[in-house]
Design a protein around this motif. Sequence first.
Motif, PDB file in Angstrom:
ATOM      1  N   ARG A   1       0.807  -1.217   0.000  1.00  0.00           N
ATOM      2  CA  ARG A   1       0.000   0.000   0.000  1.00  0.00           C
ATOM      3  C   ARG A   1       0.846   1.276   0.000  1.00  0.00           C
ATOM      4  O   ARG A   1       0.303   2.367  -0.145  1.00  0.00           O
ATOM      5  CB  ARG A   1      -0.918   0.014   1.226  1.00  0.00           C
ATOM      6  CG  ARG A   1      -1.991  -1.080   1.230  1.00  0.00           C
ATOM      7  CD  ARG A   1      -2.996  -0.834   2.330  1.00  0.00           C
ATOM      8  NE  ARG A   1      -3.979  -1.910   2.398  1.00  0.00           N
ATOM      9  CZ  ARG A   1      -3.927  -2.910   3.275  1.00  0.00           C
ATOM     10  NH1 ARG A   1      -2.928  -2.968   4.145  1.00  0.00           N
ATOM     11  NH2 ARG A   1      -4.842  -3.854   3.284  1.00  0.00           N
ATOM     12  N   LEU A   2       2.158   1.151   0.181  1.00  0.00           N
ATOM     13  CA  LEU A   2       3.015   2.331   0.242  1.00  0.00           C
ATOM     14  C   LEU A   2       3.213   2.944  -1.139  1.00  0.00           C
ATOM     15  O   LEU A   2       3.024   2.281  -2.169  1.00  0.00           O
ATOM     16  CB  LEU A   2       4.366   1.956   0.855  1.00  0.00           C
ATOM     17  CG  LEU A   2       4.324   1.511   2.328  1.00  0.00           C
ATOM     18  CD1 LEU A   2       5.697   1.091   2.795  1.00  0.00           C
ATOM     19  CD2 LEU A   2       3.769   2.622   3.218  1.00  0.00           C
ATOM     20  N   ASP A   3       3.618   4.224  -1.148  1.00  0.00           N
ATOM     21  CA  ASP A   3       3.811   4.949  -2.397  1.00  0.00           C
ATOM     22  C   ASP A   3       4.964   4.359  -3.197  1.00  0.00           C
ATOM     23  O   ASP A   3       5.893   3.762  -2.638  1.00  0.00           O
ATOM     24  CB  ASP A   3       4.100   6.424  -2.113  1.00  0.00           C
ATOM     25  CG  ASP A   3       2.910   7.113  -1.449  1.00  0.00           C
ATOM     26  OD1 ASP A   3       1.783   6.645  -1.688  1.00  0.00           O
ATOM     27  OD2 ASP A   3       3.118   8.086  -0.707  1.00  0.00           O
ATOM     28  N   PRO A   4       4.942   4.543  -4.524  1.00  0.00           N
ATOM     29  CA  PRO A   4       6.067   4.065  -5.358  1.00  0.00           C
ATOM     30  C   PRO A   4       7.409   4.673  -4.971  1.00  0.00           C
ATOM     31  O   PRO A   4       8.448   4.040  -5.155  1.00  0.00           O
ATOM     32  CB  PRO A   4       5.653   4.482  -6.769  1.00  0.00           C
ATOM     33  CG  PRO A   4       4.156   4.559  -6.714  1.00  0.00           C
ATOM     34  CD  PRO A   4       3.831   5.039  -5.343  1.00  0.00           C
ATOM     35  N   SER A   5       7.392   5.898  -4.420  1.00  0.00           N
ATOM     36  CA  SER A   5       8.651   6.526  -4.014  1.00  0.00           C
ATOM     37  C   SER A   5       9.358   5.717  -2.930  1.00  0.00           C
ATOM     38  O   SER A   5      10.594   5.646  -2.892  1.00  0.00           O
ATOM     39  CB  SER A   5       8.391   7.946  -3.510  1.00  0.00           C
ATOM     40  OG  SER A   5       7.488   7.928  -2.409  1.00  0.00           O
ATOM     41  N   PHE A   6       8.572   5.104  -2.060  1.00  0.00           N
ATOM     42  CA  PHE A   6       9.172   4.267  -1.011  1.00  0.00           C
ATOM     43  C   PHE A   6       9.904   3.086  -1.627  1.00  0.00           C
ATOM     44  O   PHE A   6      11.025   2.752  -1.226  1.00  0.00           O
ATOM     45  CB  PHE A   6       8.083   3.778  -0.057  1.00  0.00           C
ATOM     46  CG  PHE A   6       8.558   2.738   0.924  1.00  0.00           C
ATOM     47  CD1 PHE A   6       9.225   3.100   2.079  1.00  0.00           C
ATOM     48  CD2 PHE A   6       8.339   1.381   0.684  1.00  0.00           C
ATOM     49  CE1 PHE A   6       9.664   2.145   2.981  1.00  0.00           C
ATOM     50  CE2 PHE A   6       8.770   0.424   1.575  1.00  0.00           C
ATOM     51  CZ  PHE A   6       9.442   0.808   2.737  1.00  0.00           C
TER      52      PHE A   6
ATOM     53  N   GLN B   1      11.134   2.905  -4.563  1.00  0.00           N
ATOM     54  CA  GLN B   1      12.312   3.358  -5.297  1.00  0.00           C
ATOM     55  C   GLN B   1      13.504   3.571  -4.372  1.00  0.00           C
ATOM     56  O   GLN B   1      14.649   3.361  -4.758  1.00  0.00           O
ATOM     57  CB  GLN B   1      11.986   4.656  -6.042  1.00  0.00           C
ATOM     58  CG  GLN B   1      11.001   4.465  -7.193  1.00  0.00           C
ATOM     59  CD  GLN B   1      10.624   5.770  -7.852  1.00  0.00           C
ATOM     60  OE1 GLN B   1      11.060   6.838  -7.416  1.00  0.00           O
ATOM     61  NE2 GLN B   1       9.834   5.693  -8.914  1.00  0.00           N
ATOM     62  N   GLU B   2      13.231   3.971  -3.133  1.00  0.00           N
ATOM     63  CA  GLU B   2      14.305   4.189  -2.165  1.00  0.00           C
ATOM     64  C   GLU B   2      14.763   2.885  -1.511  1.00  0.00           C
ATOM     65  O   GLU B   2      15.941   2.735  -1.180  1.00  0.00           O
ATOM     66  CB  GLU B   2      13.839   5.158  -1.081  1.00  0.00           C
ATOM     67  CG  GLU B   2      13.527   6.564  -1.602  1.00  0.00           C
ATOM     68  CD  GLU B   2      12.961   7.451  -0.526  1.00  0.00           C
ATOM     69  OE1 GLU B   2      12.783   6.948   0.619  1.00  0.00           O
ATOM     70  OE2 GLU B   2      12.695   8.635  -0.802  1.00  0.00           O
ATOM     71  N   GLN B   3      13.828   1.955  -1.303  1.00  0.00           N
ATOM     72  CA  GLN B   3      14.138   0.688  -0.648  1.00  0.00           C
ATOM     73  C   GLN B   3      14.259  -0.422  -1.690  1.00  0.00           C
ATOM     74  O   GLN B   3      13.323  -0.657  -2.453  1.00  0.00           O
ATOM     75  CB  GLN B   3      13.045   0.325   0.363  1.00  0.00           C
ATOM     76  CG  GLN B   3      12.855   1.333   1.473  1.00  0.00           C
ATOM     77  CD  GLN B   3      14.024   1.340   2.432  1.00  0.00           C
ATOM     78  OE1 GLN B   3      14.692   0.317   2.640  1.00  0.00           O
ATOM     79  NE2 GLN B   3      14.286   2.483   3.046  1.00  0.00           N
ATOM     80  N   GLY B   4      15.404  -1.078  -1.693  1.00  0.00           N
ATOM     81  CA  GLY B   4      15.594  -2.173  -2.631  1.00  0.00           C
ATOM     82  C   GLY B   4      14.766  -3.381  -2.253  1.00  0.00           C
ATOM     83  O   GLY B   4      14.359  -3.538  -1.098  1.00  0.00           O
ATOM     84  N   PRO B   5      14.487  -4.261  -3.214  1.00  0.00           N
ATOM     85  CA  PRO B   5      13.694  -5.459  -2.901  1.00  0.00           C
ATOM     86  C   PRO B   5      14.362  -6.357  -1.872  1.00  0.00           C
ATOM     87  O   PRO B   5      13.688  -7.011  -1.082  1.00  0.00           O
ATOM     88  CB  PRO B   5      13.556  -6.155  -4.262  1.00  0.00           C
ATOM     89  CG  PRO B   5      14.671  -5.614  -5.094  1.00  0.00           C
ATOM     90  CD  PRO B   5      14.878  -4.210  -4.630  1.00  0.00           C
ATOM     91  N   GLY B   6      15.694  -6.400  -1.892  1.00  0.00           N
ATOM     92  CA  GLY B   6      16.387  -7.232  -0.906  1.00  0.00           C
ATOM     93  C   GLY B   6      16.150  -6.770   0.515  1.00  0.00           C
ATOM     94  O   GLY B   6      15.989  -7.580   1.436  1.00  0.00           O
ATOM     95  N   ALA B   7      16.125  -5.423   0.717  1.00  0.00           N
ATOM     96  CA  ALA B   7      15.869  -4.887   2.053  1.00  0.00           C
ATOM     97  C   ALA B   7      14.466  -5.242   2.526  1.00  0.00           C
ATOM     98  O   ALA B   7      14.264  -5.597   3.695  1.00  0.00           O
ATOM     99  CB  ALA B   7      16.063  -3.369   2.046  1.00  0.00           C
ATOM    100  N   LEU B   8      13.492  -5.153   1.617  1.00  0.00           N
ATOM    101  CA  LEU B   8      12.120  -5.489   1.998  1.00  0.00           C
ATOM    102  C   LEU B   8      11.963  -6.980   2.270  1.00  0.00           C
ATOM    103  O   LEU B   8      11.238  -7.379   3.187  1.00  0.00           O
ATOM    104  CB  LEU B   8      11.160  -5.045   0.890  1.00  0.00           C
ATOM    105  CG  LEU B   8      11.152  -3.545   0.573  1.00  0.00           C
ATOM    106  CD1 LEU B   8      10.132  -3.238  -0.517  1.00  0.00           C
ATOM    107  CD2 LEU B   8      10.855  -2.732   1.825  1.00  0.00           C
ATOM    108  N   ILE B   9      12.641  -7.796   1.477  1.00  0.00           N
ATOM    109  CA  ILE B   9      12.607  -9.245   1.726  1.00  0.00           C
ATOM    110  C   ILE B   9      13.204  -9.565   3.094  1.00  0.00           C
ATOM    111  O   ILE B   9      12.682 -10.401   3.841  1.00  0.00           O
ATOM    112  CB  ILE B   9      13.360  -9.996   0.607  1.00  0.00           C
ATOM    113  CG1 ILE B   9      12.599  -9.873  -0.721  1.00  0.00           C
ATOM    114  CG2 ILE B   9      13.547 -11.467   0.979  1.00  0.00           C
ATOM    115  CD1 ILE B   9      13.354 -10.438  -1.894  1.00  0.00           C
ATOM    116  N   GLN B  10      14.296  -8.872   3.423  1.00  0.00           N
ATOM    117  CA  GLN B  10      14.927  -9.095   4.717  1.00  0.00           C
ATOM    118  C   GLN B  10      13.998  -8.685   5.855  1.00  0.00           C
ATOM    119  O   GLN B  10      13.951  -9.337   6.903  1.00  0.00           O
ATOM    120  CB  GLN B  10      16.240  -8.307   4.800  1.00  0.00           C
ATOM    121  CG  GLN B  10      16.977  -8.436   6.126  1.00  0.00           C
ATOM    122  CD  GLN B  10      17.434  -9.851   6.407  1.00  0.00           C
ATOM    123  OE1 GLN B  10      17.599 -10.650   5.492  1.00  0.00           O
ATOM    124  NE2 GLN B  10      17.646 -10.161   7.676  1.00  0.00           N
TER     125      GLN B  10
END
Length: 221
Positions: A108-113, A115-124
């Motif tokens: 639900r977060l904005d696309p800008s978020f 763009q700043e956070q890589g997929p690896g960070a979110l997976i972690q």
Amino acid sequence: MTKRPPQQLFLWLWRGYLRRYWPIMSVALVFMVIEGSTAGLLSYMMKPMFDDVFVGGNADALVWVGAAVMAIFTMRAISGVVQKVLLKRVSEMSMGDLRQHMLEHFMRLDPSFHQEQGPGALIQRVEGDVSAIGKVWSTLITGAGRDVIALVSLFGVALAIDWRWTLVALVGVPLLVVPAMVLQRFVRGNAREARDIAARLSTRLNEVFLGIVPVKLNALE
């Protein structure tokens, strides 16, 4: 979320994810109490084992002492397995709920978020951080249940045998507690750094494997 103290973290988890599983956790706590109390029972059986069997050579005592020790070990094994299975079940279900809610929040977060956070960070965050949180609350539950009961039962047996030497032994407790508290802070700080490193590693691996075809076509291995 992961920077909260363990006690606050557990309260937050209890309100949001663990409360619905309180019947299973209650049964697990009962078996924790049984497992913890066996430590005191085993220590209590040391006196007749040495006095009546090893020193006194009483054959009749050997039978009942051996049977009592076997029964205590059996009770400890059964209660330990049951409480571990129940807690593992609660851990997997509650952490699955938390992962689902985190994923819904990220989507639900904005696309800008993103763009700043890589997929690896979110997976972690979804995988590694949630697993770490699960270990924290399960450790707290185990410490509050089995270990505290074991300590209380051992302390009671020690008081019953010789209360004077027991009180003298308590003088050394701060020498054990204070270093453990200092070490806990050190480990907590390094754990956060390790999760950040793991997030960067996941991001890098994600970039490499998603772009493996262009990398190989341009010989950029």
